[in-house]
Every structure is written in C-alpha cells, then in structure tokens.
Motif scaffolding. Sequence first.
Motif, mmCIF file in Angstrom:
data_model
loop_
_atom_site.group_PDB
_atom_site.id
_atom_site.type_symbol
_atom_site.label_atom_id
_atom_site.label_comp_id
_atom_site.label_asym_id
_atom_site.label_seq_id
_atom_site.Cartn_x
_atom_site.Cartn_y
_atom_site.Cartn_z
ATOM 1 N N SER A 269 125.880 -26.467 -7.621
ATOM 2 C CA SER A 269 125.329 -27.258 -6.523
ATOM 3 C C SER A 269 125.278 -26.423 -5.241
ATOM 4 N N LEU A 270 126.251 -25.545 -5.019
ATOM 5 C CA LEU A 270 126.207 -24.645 -3.851
ATOM 6 C C LEU A 270 125.020 -23.692 -3.941
ATOM 7 N N PHE A 271 124.769 -23.169 -5.139
ATOM 8 C CA PHE A 271 123.609 -22.274 -5.302
ATOM 9 C C PHE A 271 122.310 -23.035 -5.058
ATOM 10 N N ASN A 272 122.236 -24.251 -5.604
ATOM 11 C CA ASN A 272 120.990 -25.013 -5.496
ATOM 12 C C ASN A 272 120.653 -25.414 -4.060
ATOM 13 N N GLN A 273 121.656 -25.375 -3.182
ATOM 14 C CA GLN A 273 121.395 -25.678 -1.771
ATOM 15 C C GLN A 273 120.798 -24.493 -1.017
ATOM 16 N N CYS A 274 120.747 -23.328 -1.670
ATOM 17 C CA CYS A 274 120.206 -22.128 -1.007
ATOM 18 C C CYS A 274 118.683 -22.078 -1.163
ATOM 19 N N GLU A 275 118.055 -21.459 -0.171
ATOM 20 C CA GLU A 275 116.591 -21.307 -0.120
ATOM 21 C C GLU A 275 116.089 -20.494 -1.331
ATOM 22 N N GLY A 276 115.165 -21.088 -2.092
ATOM 23 C CA GLY A 276 114.534 -20.341 -3.183
ATOM 24 C C GLY A 276 115.456 -20.035 -4.352
ATOM 25 N N VAL A 277 116.495 -20.825 -4.488
ATOM 26 C CA VAL A 277 117.440 -20.610 -5.594
ATOM 27 C C VAL A 277 117.483 -21.864 -6.457
ATOM 28 N N VAL A 278 117.365 -21.692 -7.774
ATOM 29 C CA VAL A 278 117.580 -22.825 -8.696
ATOM 30 C C VAL A 278 118.479 -22.367 -9.840
ATOM 31 N N THR A 279 119.311 -23.277 -10.294
ATOM 32 C CA THR A 279 120.156 -22.953 -11.446
ATOM 33 C C THR A 279 119.559 -23.578 -12.695
ATOM 34 N N LYS A 280 119.813 -22.904 -13.845
ATOM 35 C CA LYS A 280 119.401 -23.426 -15.150
ATOM 36 C C LYS A 280 120.631 -23.520 -16.018
ATOM 37 N N PRO A 281 120.994 -24.686 -16.495
ATOM 38 C CA PRO A 281 120.408 -25.976 -16.140
ATOM 39 C C PRO A 281 120.759 -26.338 -14.701
ATOM 40 N N GLU A 282 120.028 -27.300 -14.133
ATOM 41 C CA GLU A 282 120.304 -27.660 -12.735
ATOM 42 C C GLU A 282 121.735 -28.145 -12.624
ATOM 43 N N GLU A 283 122.136 -29.067 -13.519
ATOM 44 C CA GLU A 283 123.550 -29.445 -13.576
ATOM 45 C C GLU A 283 124.123 -28.887 -14.867
ATOM 46 N N PRO A 284 125.077 -27.951 -14.767
ATOM 47 C CA PRO A 284 125.641 -27.322 -15.965
ATOM 48 C C PRO A 284 126.248 -28.354 -16.920
ATOM 49 N N VAL A 285 126.242 -27.989 -18.236
ATOM 50 C CA VAL A 285 126.873 -28.842 -19.249
ATOM 51 C C VAL A 285 128.068 -28.108 -19.871
ATOM 52 N N SER A 286 128.400 -26.959 -19.300
ATOM 53 C CA SER A 286 129.539 -26.181 -19.791
ATOM 54 C C SER A 286 130.089 -25.393 -18.603
ATOM 55 N N ASN A 287 130.803 -24.304 -18.881
ATOM 56 C CA ASN A 287 131.329 -23.470 -17.793
ATOM 57 C C ASN A 287 130.293 -22.447 -17.315
ATOM 58 N N MET A 288 129.082 -22.499 -17.878
ATOM 59 C CA MET A 288 128.101 -21.454 -17.548
ATOM 60 C C MET A 288 126.775 -22.008 -17.054
ATOM 61 N N PHE A 289 126.036 -21.173 -16.361
ATOM 62 C CA PHE A 289 124.660 -21.473 -15.971
ATOM 63 C C PHE A 289 124.018 -20.183 -15.476
ATOM 64 N N HIS A 290 122.703 -20.200 -15.324
ATOM 65 C CA HIS A 290 121.984 -19.050 -14.766
ATOM 66 C C HIS A 290 121.518 -19.395 -13.363
ATOM 67 N N VAL A 291 121.457 -18.385 -12.500
ATOM 68 C CA VAL A 291 121.018 -18.569 -11.120
ATOM 69 C C VAL A 291 119.743 -17.752 -10.920
ATOM 70 N N HIS A 292 118.647 -18.436 -10.644
ATOM 71 C CA HIS A 292 117.343 -17.773 -10.465
ATOM 72 C C HIS A 292 116.967 -17.716 -8.989
ATOM 73 N N PHE A 293 116.463 -16.553 -8.575
ATOM 74 C CA PHE A 293 116.033 -16.322 -7.188
ATOM 75 C C PHE A 293 114.527 -16.044 -7.189
ATOM 76 N N ASN A 294 113.783 -16.678 -6.280
ATOM 77 C CA ASN A 294 112.325 -16.424 -6.224
ATOM 78 C C ASN A 294 111.993 -15.256 -5.295
ATOM 79 N N GLN A 295 112.746 -14.172 -5.435
ATOM 80 C CA GLN A 295 112.514 -12.957 -4.637
ATOM 81 C C GLN A 295 112.685 -11.747 -5.559
#
Lengths: 358, 358
Positions: A269-295
Amino acid sequence: MTLHKAFNETTYQVIGHGFRNIQVLKDAFAQVDENLDSDMYGNGRVIEDFQEKMEKVLGKESAVFFPSGTMAQQIALRIWCDKKGIKKVAYHPLSHLEIHEEDGLKELHHIDPILLADQTRVIELEDVEKLTEDISCLLLELPQREIGGQVPSYETLISISNYCRDKGIKLHLDGARLFEILPFYQKTAAEVCELFDSVYVSFYKGIGGIAGAVLAGESSFIEQSKVWKRRHGGDLISLYPYVISSDYYFEQRVNKMQQYYEEAKELASLFNQCEGVVTKPEEPVSNMFHVHFNQPKEKVESKLIDTYEKIGVGLASNLREMNENECYFEVSIGDRYAKVPKQVLHKTFELLNKKLKG
Amino acid sequence: MTLHKAFNETTYQVIGHGFRNIQVLKDAFAQVDENLDSDMYGNGRVIEDFQEKMEKVLGKESAVFFPSGTMAQQIALRIWCDKKGIKKVAYHPLSHLEIHEEDGLKELHHIDPILLADQTRVIELEDVEKLTEDISCLLLELPQREIGGQVPSYETLISISNYCRDKGIKLHLDGARLFEILPFYQKTAAEVCELFDSVYVSFYKGIGGIAGAVLAGESSFIEQSKVWKRRHGGDLISLYPYVISSDYYFEQRVNKMQQYYEEAKELASLFNQCEGVVTKPEEPVSNMFHVHFNQPKEKVESKLIDTYEKIGVGLASNLREMNENECYFEVSIGDRYAKVPKQVLHKTFELLNKKLKG
C-alpha cells in the motif's frame, strides 16, 4: 554506485530475512549434538525424522527430501507421465520448469509441456477444460511467483482438482511458497495438499533455509521418486547440512507467515501511494509482490540509490527492465521488515515519491 | 550383536577417518568467518575460489563443483556423446555408473555402455583395441574400487590415452579416489589428468569431506556441464556446506595419501598372514583393498565379533557374501589407522588367525 551495493550499505532493509551468509548455517547447527550421525544415502534418523514430520504437515502418506525443487518436480512429472504412458503435462508459461531449468524436463525426460493461461494471470478452470490434448499431469504453482505471487481462488482450486480427478489427470503442486499463502487461504498445508496428488515444498524461500526441498505423495510414488533421485545424482551420501537447516528455519518461521502477509499488504500500500508505481498483485495474497515503475530502469535506479543513501532503508537490491519505460523489482517479506522503524519507513516513501514525481 | 554394532563399540578402528557425524561439519566451519557470503547458483567467491584451486591441482583449464559424482559423470559422458553424435561409451562392468546409479545414464541420457574387461581385472589397452563399435568416450576408474582398488600400469594409461586420441575417442577419468593412487604412480594429479580429456574427483572418499565433487576439463566443456548441472537439479542456490568442507578436508588430507598407502600395505600383509585370507590386490596400490575369507559369512562374522569384543580393535563394520563359502569386506585407510597401538593390532591378528584356523 550500483543498486546492489547501495542496498547492502543501508541500515535497514524491507525485504528478506537477512544476508545469505555462513551465519545462516552456524545458527542452524549451534545447538545440534556433534555426535548425531550423518544420514547415509537417504537413510538415518536425521533425514527420516524430518521426512516423517513433513508427511504430517503436508498430510501425505510419504515424503522424501531432495537437494532441489528442480530435481523433485521433473521427477514427479516423469513418474506421472510414465504411469499414464503419455509424455505431456500442462503448466503456466512462467513456470519454473519453463524458464529457469534450461529445459531439463524436455532434455532429460522428453516431456512436452502445454502452456496454459498467459503471462498476466494464473490458470483458471476454463484453461484446463479447453485442453484439446490428453495430458498426464497438470502443475499448479501456488503462488505464481513470476507474476508477483498471485493465486486462483480456493473455489477454483477445488474445481480444478475435481475436474482433474474426473479426467484421470494427476494434479501436482509447485508449492515452493506454499506456507506463504496459507494465511490468505485460511487453510492448513494438509488441507491445500489434499487437493493434489503430489506436492513439492521448498525450504529456502519464506522459510529461509540454505537449500532443500521435499516431495510428498502416496508411498508407491515416493518410492519411485527415490530411484529417480539416485539417477539424477541427488541421492547424496549426506544431505544433513540442508535437512537440519531446513528443519531449524521451518520451526522458526512457519508460524510467522501471517505476520509476513500482513506486512506485505502494508508495504504494498505504501508503494501504491507513490507516483507511477503499481504493485502486482495490488493487494498481496502472500509475503511477496512485484513493484512496477512507469519510468526507465536507469532513472528509477538512481532515484532508489539516492533514497537509500539519504534515509538508510533498502527497498530492493536489483531492478529488472520490462521495456524502455517500465521496470520492476520483487519484494519478499521476511524477518527484516519488522525491524524497520515505521517513522524511517515513512520518510523513505515520502522522499521516493518526491523523486519519482520530479 | 551385529558386526556393525560390535565395530562401533570398539576402542580402535583400522578403517576410515572417524564417524560420519555432525562434528565433521562443525570442524570444517569452526574457523570460517560467519560474514562470508553464500555462493549463489554457482557464483560467488566461496565456490569460484575452490574451483580455481582445483583447476590448478588437476591441471585443467576449467573446473566446476557438483553435489555428486553421479551427476558430474553422467553429464561428462553426455557432452562427449552429443559432440560426436554417437550415444555409446565404454567402461568397466563394475563401474559406479553400471551398478550404483539405477541406470541413470541409460534412463536419463539414453547412452549405451559397452562393458570392457571383466569383473576380476582392470581395463587394458587390448580391451580398447578390440572394440568393434565406435564410441564417443572411454571411462577409466582409477583405482577400480569394486575389485579392491586396482590400477593398470602407468605405461598402460599412456598407451590407452594415445590410442584414444588417435581414434577420436574422448577419455574420461573417474577419479573418485584419484589422490589416493598418486603415491603409487609417483605422479602429480595434473600429470595423471593430462592423459584425460575430462576428470571427476570426489571429496568424501580419501579426503573425508561431507559430500561433493569437481568436474574439470576445457572451458567449453565445463560451460556445457553447467547447463546440464542446472537441468539435473544440481545448480543449488547454496553449495557452500559441501564446498567449504571439501576444501577444509582436502587441505588436511591430500598430503597424507603416502602415509595411508604405506599403512594399507602394512595392514594387507597382516591379513594375508591369516589362514584362508587373501587381499585384493595382494599388495595395495592405494589406501584401499578388499579382504576375502574362504569361509561362510556367518562364521567369519561371529569370529570377527568375538575378536572385536576381546581386543577392542574394529577391522570392518560389514561383511558381504560372495558365495556360500566366501565373503569379503572393504578396507579404506584414513586417519584412524595411525591411532591403533601396534601391539594391540598384532594381538588382534593373533586372535583372529587362531579363530579362523579353529
């Protein structure tokens, strides 16, 4: 300054359990009696006790320790293919077997995989129903690591399991991160494994051991897997360095998966509040997720390094390019996250967000 | 009372380095810096340094650490077969690949072995010359373990090596016990390896480590072997428990092979003085030999147990049946032999000889 070096010089890190160094082994062996006998080619108290423990945890008749999941899974698929007499299996296009094993399944076992679903989502019942060719085994990876650790719904798992049983297709679980998804499913490992004919679990992802895996299933299946383990060169005279460390870190961490899961949701949720950043999945279902930057990768890299150096909190040690305007990294929560003071963490995100906007 | 239990309860033992227990690992790691980084999938200082050291020891361009010799050797043969396009190799009927690997070479690599020589002797030049089929690779095991550790003469090795080079046959060394035969040949490891295109050595036989092997050869060969190592499931995230212990015990013991060899000859002569006992070879050429008794296994077993219990010196922990009137055990000399007081050793043989006569 590389991202990797800058990360290693930070005071706090949000990912992982700690550095992968010799201390990991020393801690695991500190309290072990030096007179305890080595296992000998798969026999002996040290390996048999752990296998019996895993049989109970996974709710299977039998279990065997393997040096690696690569070896365990190829062997599981081979046994199911030989049993049915059809050298075809199905799995996700981003399965470990498809992208990280130098085609061992094809080169050593001459098994053809059929790729189900696509690189953006997990396998659903419809993908299995649409199969036009007969297969011996379907492999499901829970969670699907290369897309940030996504899972199908539990109802989907049940329906796929029922479908496969009806059609005479064996269902194999790539449970490299099985313990990590139990809090989301609100199930025990045995309850999830009950849906599968064979199961592999790993001891160096969320569990944080040195290396090692367990394969579990019916006794006749496990007996055959031991023959293949020897053929692969995995029936080592002594596997105890991995067995003992697997057991040690399993005991330390298997009950912390709920905590890691909650922390992953908080961090995402902290990452998703940043400009041009989305996590996959948006809400994690485990201890992991990916952080994507549009730059572009180089830009993000220098902004991350700046942030690490100013605040002292490391978010990731390497960044991968998706295309010239997108990059991402993987987050895997372990023991370190809880040690980061919340105030410092929030300062990190304030600064990072400012840099990403600028 | 079993022979194994009686052996474990003796005060002194003539074979091996010591018990295979956790102490073996603790000793190897006692002085290792806990901040030393783990290797990561074949990379990192800890594994690369040891590989470079072995390149020099074996006199080869490149070397790679493997979890097992089973894996390393199948892969070596596969690479040579693929290179020549002929899936045939030749080796001894009692090769490890033929009798201890559940036919991995055939089942995983579809390579057909041609068996040379017979179960009583090593491969000679004539055996190779008589081959009627073309092969990609000839494997020589030095010493030939299952016949007590015998070797061809060094002149024979040279002539086989020259013959193979002339005929375009790759020569592979199963050097599981390579360091153990160097005192007999009076050669360095690099001098012996120079005769071969590829070489495997082990770190848990005479060296006495926990597990692990090295494969060495030209760089392009080793690069290919790394791809196959991953396919086999042997490219573990961390191999350092085996790498560090291999290096530790290599340093401790590689220079003791002359001593073990002399001790093996001394012990073999004591056995040969007993009624109805012969060693194979009669005079050892390494630290190992086999001891054959012309009496039924059960009889010899009870005489050995009696001797162990009366004098306190263990000679072997298991006995194998050849036929109803012959049995044997394997002797492998390590650090323990030097610790047996000579007087007690001689008392052991006096009593054993009396019992064998009786």
